[in-house]
Design a protein around this motif. Structure first.
Motif, PDB file in Angstrom:
ATOM      1  N   ALA A 179       0.830  -1.208   0.000  1.00 34.41           N
ATOM      2  CA  ALA A 179       0.000   0.000   0.000  1.00 34.41           C
ATOM      3  C   ALA A 179       0.860   1.251   0.000  1.00 34.41           C
ATOM      4  N   TYR A 180       1.939   1.226   0.791  1.00 34.16           N
ATOM      5  CA  TYR A 180       2.828   2.388   0.868  1.00 34.16           C
ATOM      6  C   TYR A 180       3.507   2.646  -0.478  1.00 34.16           C
ATOM      7  N   GLU A 181       4.071   1.599  -1.085  1.00 35.89           N
ATOM      8  CA  GLU A 181       4.824   1.780  -2.331  1.00 35.89           C
ATOM      9  C   GLU A 181       3.915   2.176  -3.491  1.00 35.89           C
ATOM     10  N   ILE A 182       2.741   1.590  -3.570  1.00 34.27           N
ATOM     11  CA  ILE A 182       1.807   1.944  -4.637  1.00 34.27           C
ATOM     12  C   ILE A 182       1.398   3.407  -4.519  1.00 34.27           C
ATOM     13  N   HIS A 183       1.172   3.863  -3.289  1.00 34.66           N
ATOM     14  CA  HIS A 183       0.842   5.275  -3.076  1.00 34.66           C
ATOM     15  C   HIS A 183       1.998   6.176  -3.483  1.00 34.66           C
ATOM     16  N   GLN A 184       3.218   5.798  -3.090  1.00 37.74           N
ATOM     17  CA  GLN A 184       4.387   6.608  -3.430  1.00 37.74           C
ATOM     18  C   GLN A 184       4.588   6.704  -4.939  1.00 37.74           C
ATOM     19  N   LEU A 185       4.251   5.634  -5.644  1.00 33.24           N
ATOM     20  CA  LEU A 185       4.420   5.604  -7.101  1.00 33.24           C
ATOM     21  C   LEU A 185       3.228   6.212  -7.845  1.00 33.24           C
TER      22      LEU A 185
END
Length: 265
Positions: A201-207
């Motif tokens: 969830a964190y990485e998808i949001h950051q990307l």
């Protein structure tokens, strides 16, 4: 001999001891425990913020627990294998996110499973979610679903069974870098990626890929990690006090508030 020194020398020894103890009390009262805590570049669990500070779910949660115990924290950036070695020889006090293993119990105490498990789930492209509305990983075995996973990461029994089928294994793309896998999903080169639910969830949001890549209901594994403590620098009384404080952190909602700092609901 001065008169003052003569009076002190003549003072009964037991009163002299009490006088010295009272003089030392301020220093003794200010003494606190000091613990070293491992961190690494593993968002959202531990990472370096733009201002240079070290933050993350594990870092913030452990700082809060140790603060409640009156301990000061020194962070040590260590890769996983070295962190285990440092814990074993007593140069690292506390290692979050550890799984209890028989070989580790020789040199480490464990907190018990207190924090909610951070599950490995299947994230899928929104079009793949519509095409394959599955609830189990093994349901994808006889399909043309293209899966992404990381090298040297354990995903549990269902993934191991899936990889035993040669045709299915040929459609699994392995990479050392999970960010590359998210890019492959966005470009429709693969259909989904297995990842920790908070990390994903964190990485998808950051990307900026939330509109394209979404979590599915497929839980691949859900083992709960613990906190490991070096037996050289900790005793069981401290571990029990730590576990009690960590349970309180969960019960009063503090842990969930920490998680929400880094993972959007």
């Amino acid at each position: 001999m001065t008169a003052a020194f003569a009076r002190l020398w003549a003072f009964p020894r037991q009163f002299l001891f009490v006088w010295l103890l009272l003089a030392l009390l301020p220093a003794l009262a200010s003494a606190t425990c000091h613990k070293t805590l491992r961190w690494a570049d593993d968002p959202p669990f531990s990472m370096q913020a733009e201002d240079g500070s070290v933050v993350g779910i594990y870092v913030d949660a452990n700082r809060e627990v140790l603060q409640r115990l009156g301990c000061q924290v020194q962070l040590r950036k260590l890769p996983w294998a070295r962190a285990l070695r440092e814990l074993k020889i007593g140069r690292l006090d506390i290692l979050p996110g550890a799984f209890k293993r028989p070989e580790r119990e020789h040199y480490a105490y464990f907190s018990g499973t207190i924090l909610p498990p951070s599950r490995n789930i299947l994230f899928m492209h929104k079009e793949a979610l519509t095409r394959w509305p599955v609830s189990q990983l093994l349901a994808l075995q006889n399909t043309d679903f293209r899966l992404g996973a990381q090298i040297n990461v354990s995903y549990g029994a269902d993934f191991e069974l899936l990889m035993r089928d040669q045709a299915t294994a040929s459609r699994v793309f392995m990479s050392a870098n999970r960010l590359n896998l998210w890019g492959m999903v966005a470009k429709r080169r693969i259909d989904g990626v297995i990842a920790d639910e908070n990390t994903g969830a964190y990485e998808i949001h950051q990307l900026g890929l939330e509109a394209e890549i979404q979590p599915s209901t497929v839980v691949v594994s859900s083992a709960a990690a613990e906190v490991a403590f070096s037996k050289i620098t900790n005793d069981q009384a401290f571990v029990q006090a730590y576990a009690k404080a960590q349970r309180e952190l969960v019960a009063d909602g503090s842990y969930q508030r920490i998680v929400k700092r880094y993972v959007l609901p």
